[in-house]
Design an enzyme around this catalytic site. Sequence first.
Site, short mmCIF file in Angstrom:
data_model
loop_
_atom_site.label_atom_id
_atom_site.label_comp_id
_atom_site.label_asym_id
_atom_site.label_seq_id
_atom_site.Cartn_x
_atom_site.Cartn_y
_atom_site.Cartn_z
N ASP A 267 63.17 56.63 67.75
CA ASP A 267 62.84 55.67 68.78
C ASP A 267 62.14 54.49 68.10
O ASP A 267 61.64 54.60 66.98
CB ASP A 267 62.01 56.29 69.90
CG ASP A 267 62.10 55.47 71.20
OD1 ASP A 267 62.56 54.31 71.13
OD2 ASP A 267 61.73 55.98 72.27
C1 BGC Z 1 62.43 53.08 74.20
C2 BGC Z 1 63.89 53.42 74.06
C3 BGC Z 1 64.68 52.15 73.89
C4 BGC Z 1 64.17 51.41 72.68
C5 BGC Z 1 64.90 50.12 72.44
C6 BGC Z 1 61.96 52.22 73.05
O1 BGC Z 1 60.65 51.79 73.25
O2 BGC Z 1 61.66 54.25 74.26
O3 BGC Z 1 64.33 54.12 75.19
O4 BGC Z 1 66.05 52.43 73.78
O5 BGC Z 1 62.80 51.10 72.88
O6 BGC Z 1 64.64 49.20 73.42
#
Ligand code: BGC
Length: 701
Positions: A267
């Site tokens: 993530d």
């Molecule tokens: C989120 C993800 C997301 C990623 C990109 C993260 O902070 O938890 O779900 O896909 O950011 O935006």
Amino acid sequence: MRTLSRLILAAPILLGCGATPPASSAPTAAIIAYCGSEARAGEVERRIDGLLPRLSLSDKVALMHGSIIQADGTWPAVGIDEFGIPTLAMIDGPRGVGRAAGPATAFPVAMARGATFDPEMERRIGEAIGREAHASGAAVILAPTMNVLRHPRWGRAQETYGEDPHHIGALALAFVEGAQRHVLATAKHFAVNSIENTRLKVDVTVDEQTLREIYLPHFRRVVVEGRVGAVMAAYNSVNGSFCSENDHLLREILKGEWSFAGPVMSDWLWGTHDTLAASRAGLDLEMPFAKVYGDPLQGAVEAGQVPLSTVDDSVRRVLRARFCYRVDTAPPTHDLAARETPDHVALAGEAAERSLVLLTNPGGLLPLARAKLRKIVVTGKLADSANIGDRGSSSVMPSHVVTPLAGLRAAAPGVEVVHLAAPPSSPADDALLAAADAVIVIAGLTSDDEGEAQVAAGDRKSLALPADQVAWIRAVAARSDRVVVVLEAGAALTVGDLVPEVEAMLFAWYPGMEGGTAIARVLLGDVNPSGRLPLVFPAREADLPPFDNTSEKVAYGPLHGYRHLDEIHVAPLFPFGFGLSYTTFAVANLLVEPATASANGTVRATCDVTNTGAKGGRHTVQLYVGGKGALRRPVRALRGFSQVDLNPGETRAVTIEVKIEDLASWDEGAAAFRVEPADYTFEVGASSRDLPLHAVVTVTP
Ligand code: BGC
């Protein structure tokens, strides 16, 4: 496109380049499934076999992280032109293409789509979002979010489908299958991610049985049945180890037991911590740029701390993702005309209509009798708000949003629709409300109340509707006996006190760009509501297990949501699976065959469903299985559901199949799922608390 190889030629690092080529890899069954066919898998694996010896270590390491630069709103994991390796560009997300890419169809949030209980519709939505992502320059969509909603205060509740792993699995699988007609889907966030405010550091202690039965089965389904292209590791830690470094989750379960053949990505920004731990556990791709990978990973390989074979396995996976999903031969495009197409916008509206849950309507005020309508008052804080959900990563920017007020105005020509923009406070307001044939109050939460942490509002502070809005509803209810409350939020609100004070309540979630039209069509009876709650609405927050979003360590047991309320014998305000209609349904004549089955058998539960009312409507028949054994089991768990459209007076048989192996419990001693030979109670009905039909199936040793 970045020409990485030029950088590499300028500073060649030869370790790995020219080293012994990895053994030729005949595709396993899992790789064949991932790639779609044996021929394709063979071709891809041979191509990777040919590439690996030609890539330097720095090439390989560069393929294992994203680039900090966002290109056209996408996050690229950059390819290498010289080797024919395309960039893998990614974009959010769960309710449509992320706002960074510009205007796109804003569908109702996933929780709303969970309320449709309709995987076929979710497949169409997945396909539409996949198509728009591909037309936005992306090869990967960062969706579905498919975490179990453990508690409705979770800030990202709206992004997932509900609280039940069987139900989430059915919807997420459909999304993945639809989206992957155009792009790779990303199952996120793996795993046990259901708190926002502490998401970057919280360690969740969870016993293996709970992990296997509650937090993982839906992920398994999209991997094993859905051949999902990618998996995103969650920020949080599970049983002492961050998800991006969690050997048990990544290497043993996901890549081992489930034979996942694609890449695991981190993530964003805060999801990685340690080079050695992440690479050893099987994190293949650090996003959105290199923190613990890149130079530190290269150094660790050169120092012999990370075997080259580990890097090769990750590179093989990131290449497989590109080649199996034809990112090289059918690259993403930039085609604005493919976004917000009339079909997609209409689908967003259809999904919104199908997601609305009629919670109360005891006197039958709804549907509003069009022929007798002269004047409607629309009021409440959200009456004219474009309220489509969180402003975090799942945020979508459609070109228009139909507000409830606009939707009612358009859907009720000839009816005077008056907007009362503040709580009634004058004799004129009193007169207006007294004269109205119906007063519609649009109330609920917004992205100021719930959403992603760090970038938006985080977890909710409580399950209550804000006090000023309760007061607004009460002020209206004191002046009219024709009040309908429409509630918008990502998950449950504790609105039990208001139920007796108003004539009807409709739950609208965050209904997307066409939400106002959908609300109007349901209120006016053009559409008969058929949404069902994909989570329990408790009477009081205290009825649920505590939601601890301040501690750095929390423990999860097997019970939450309806499972918890069933166990403690507490009635919910509205049960899981519940939703009213403008007609009524009856179920009868349950037949479960065979009544005795073996662990690898399948049983078919059939019952008759009759529309006993005066309007055509859709019913969702739900099947729950319970019963006691030596292994811990919930009182009942959803094991199947099926929908049927019926005209007034019509009866149809509905069949739900259950594989006995799906009733298995995790046996800690055997470290495996096991179907206990025992009697299993099959219950069928309209919600988890309305199950008039029963049958017993005996599972033999
Ligand atoms: C989120 C993800 C997301 C990623 C990109 C993260 O902070 O938890 O779900 O896909 O950011 O935006």
